[in-house]
Design a protein around this motif. Sequence first.
Motif, short mmCIF file in Angstrom:
data_model
loop_
_atom_site.label_atom_id
_atom_site.label_comp_id
_atom_site.label_asym_id
_atom_site.label_seq_id
_atom_site.Cartn_x
_atom_site.Cartn_y
_atom_site.Cartn_z
N TYR A 215 0.94 -0.84 0.13
CA TYR A 215 0.22 0.07 0.17
C TYR A 215 1.36 0.89 -0.38
O TYR A 215 1.94 1.48 0.17
CB TYR A 215 -0.41 -0.17 1.27
N GLY A 216 0.53 2.20 -0.47
CA GLY A 216 0.76 3.84 -0.23
C GLY A 216 -0.05 4.41 0.04
O GLY A 216 -1.27 4.74 -0.36
N PHE A 217 0.47 6.25 -0.14
CA PHE A 217 -0.28 7.40 -0.17
C PHE A 217 -0.57 8.20 -1.88
O PHE A 217 0.27 7.55 -3.15
CB PHE A 217 0.70 8.17 0.93
N ASN A 218 -1.96 8.39 -1.68
CA ASN A 218 -1.87 9.16 -3.06
C ASN A 218 -2.59 10.19 -2.92
O ASN A 218 -3.59 10.92 -2.31
CB ASN A 218 -3.14 7.84 -3.67
N PHE A 219 -3.03 11.31 -3.88
CA PHE A 219 -2.61 12.79 -4.16
C PHE A 219 -3.27 12.16 -5.69
O PHE A 219 -2.93 11.47 -6.55
CB PHE A 219 -1.45 13.95 -3.85
N THR A 220 -4.97 13.41 -5.54
CA THR A 220 -5.27 12.90 -7.81
C THR A 220 -5.78 13.83 -7.71
O THR A 220 -5.82 14.68 -6.79
CB THR A 220 -6.16 11.76 -7.07
N TYR A 221 -5.46 14.61 -8.93
CA TYR A 221 -6.84 15.86 -9.75
C TYR A 221 -7.04 15.28 -10.84
O TYR A 221 -5.41 14.99 -11.33
CB TYR A 221 -4.91 16.44 -9.59
N GLY A 222 -7.61 15.81 -11.27
CA GLY A 222 -8.58 15.63 -12.33
C GLY A 222 -9.63 16.08 -13.05
O GLY A 222 -10.21 17.41 -11.86
N GLY A 223 -9.98 16.30 -13.55
CA GLY A 223 -11.14 16.42 -14.68
C GLY A 223 -12.01 15.95 -15.94
O GLY A 223 -11.35 15.84 -16.91
N ASP A 224 -13.27 16.90 -15.79
CA ASP A 224 -13.60 16.79 -17.68
C ASP A 224 -14.32 18.30 -18.24
O ASP A 224 -14.56 19.10 -17.26
CB ASP A 224 -14.61 15.83 -17.33
N LEU A 225 -13.53 17.73 -19.54
CA LEU A 225 -14.24 19.65 -20.32
C LEU A 225 -15.84 18.61 -21.09
O LEU A 225 -14.43 18.06 -22.46
CB LEU A 225 -13.13 19.47 -20.79
N MET A 226 -16.47 19.06 -21.54
CA MET A 226 -17.61 19.02 -22.28
C MET A 226 -17.59 20.27 -23.32
O MET A 226 -18.63 21.21 -23.40
CB MET A 226 -18.69 18.67 -21.95
N PHE A 227 -16.47 19.86 -24.54
CA PHE A 227 -16.24 21.20 -24.73
C PHE A 227 -17.01 21.57 -26.71
O PHE A 227 -17.65 22.68 -26.72
CB PHE A 227 -14.83 21.60 -25.50
N ARG A 228 -18.07 20.67 -26.69
CA ARG A 228 -18.62 20.26 -27.77
C ARG A 228 -19.40 18.91 -28.13
O ARG A 228 -19.05 17.96 -27.64
CB ARG A 228 -18.00 21.10 -28.86
N ASP A 229 -20.65 18.79 -27.75
CA ASP A 229 -21.47 17.72 -27.68
C ASP A 229 -21.46 17.46 -29.44
O ASP A 229 -21.17 18.35 -30.76
CB ASP A 229 -23.56 18.74 -28.18
N PRO A 230 -20.65 15.93 -29.45
CA PRO A 230 -21.13 14.69 -28.49
C PRO A 230 -19.38 14.51 -27.60
O PRO A 230 -19.43 13.15 -27.34
CB PRO A 230 -21.99 13.71 -28.89
N TRP A 231 -17.94 15.60 -27.84
CA TRP A 231 -16.98 15.88 -27.33
C TRP A 231 -17.01 15.45 -25.73
O TRP A 231 -17.28 16.41 -25.21
CB TRP A 231 -16.22 16.36 -28.07
#
Length: 288
Positions: A215-231
Amino acid sequence: MRTHCPAGVPVAMWVAVCGMILGASDSSLAQGILEALRREVRTERDRDSHQRDRRRVRERDVRESDDDTRDFLAGMALRGLTLPFWGPPIVLEDNYRDYGEFFSYPYKRDATGMMVVDPAHHALTKVWHMRTRGEYLQSFSGFSSVGGQVLVDTLPRLGLDSEFYHRQENLPAGRRDSLWTGDLNVLFRFAQSPLVQMRTGLGVNWLSDAVDRDYGFNFTYGGDLMFRDPWILSAEIDAGTLGSATLLHGRLTVGVQRRHVEVYTGYDYFRVGHMTIDGCLAGVRLWF
């Protein structure tokens, strides 16, 4: 990242292109990758050497002068390091006062994205959101991974996510090696708008095989961009430890959404200690 996927290229063609790129390397480089990864995780560090390094750093810091120029540079460095956290809320005009509620999937009924951030809205939304994914990653050198993720997000901006990968490697004489890796994180949605949702959090990394669990420690960072339907463009970075080794995991995907189903492709980079596993991936994500 080192490879790029044109948005209009089908998944099958993207996988073929990645095969030509990554297949150029000698297949012998993949032999023993998982065993080397285990050694990175389970080999104890030289604690005496680490302590000596820390003493040298402390002694050097005592000798260095603490002048105004150094304070200014330190302040600028701190602002730069924290920019990924305070910058997006400013750009998105996220004041943390308005609640954000979710559609059951992006672009529902011609919506502009995944959320409605308006206390007076009358759209059909939910106070929670869940999505799951399953994917296949191929390095084209005898190594492959099958994995997935479950993510839950809520109106109070708190959520959970867990991912898991079964990693397999073909060895000489028809032998095969395999192990499991993954993580579990508590998330905070620190920036939101109808088109963009960004999350960060803390959790644990893990590795499991027939011999042991680590086991170990985790830091997470992220996201989602809906820039144009359907992408949909999604990115994520994990950084932390696993056993005695450091861990860095990054991924970037672009997908096409149709109601509750998104088909995507992209690139995945996974590094533990000095061992790197990267390759092209393709998968399906379900939004609820």
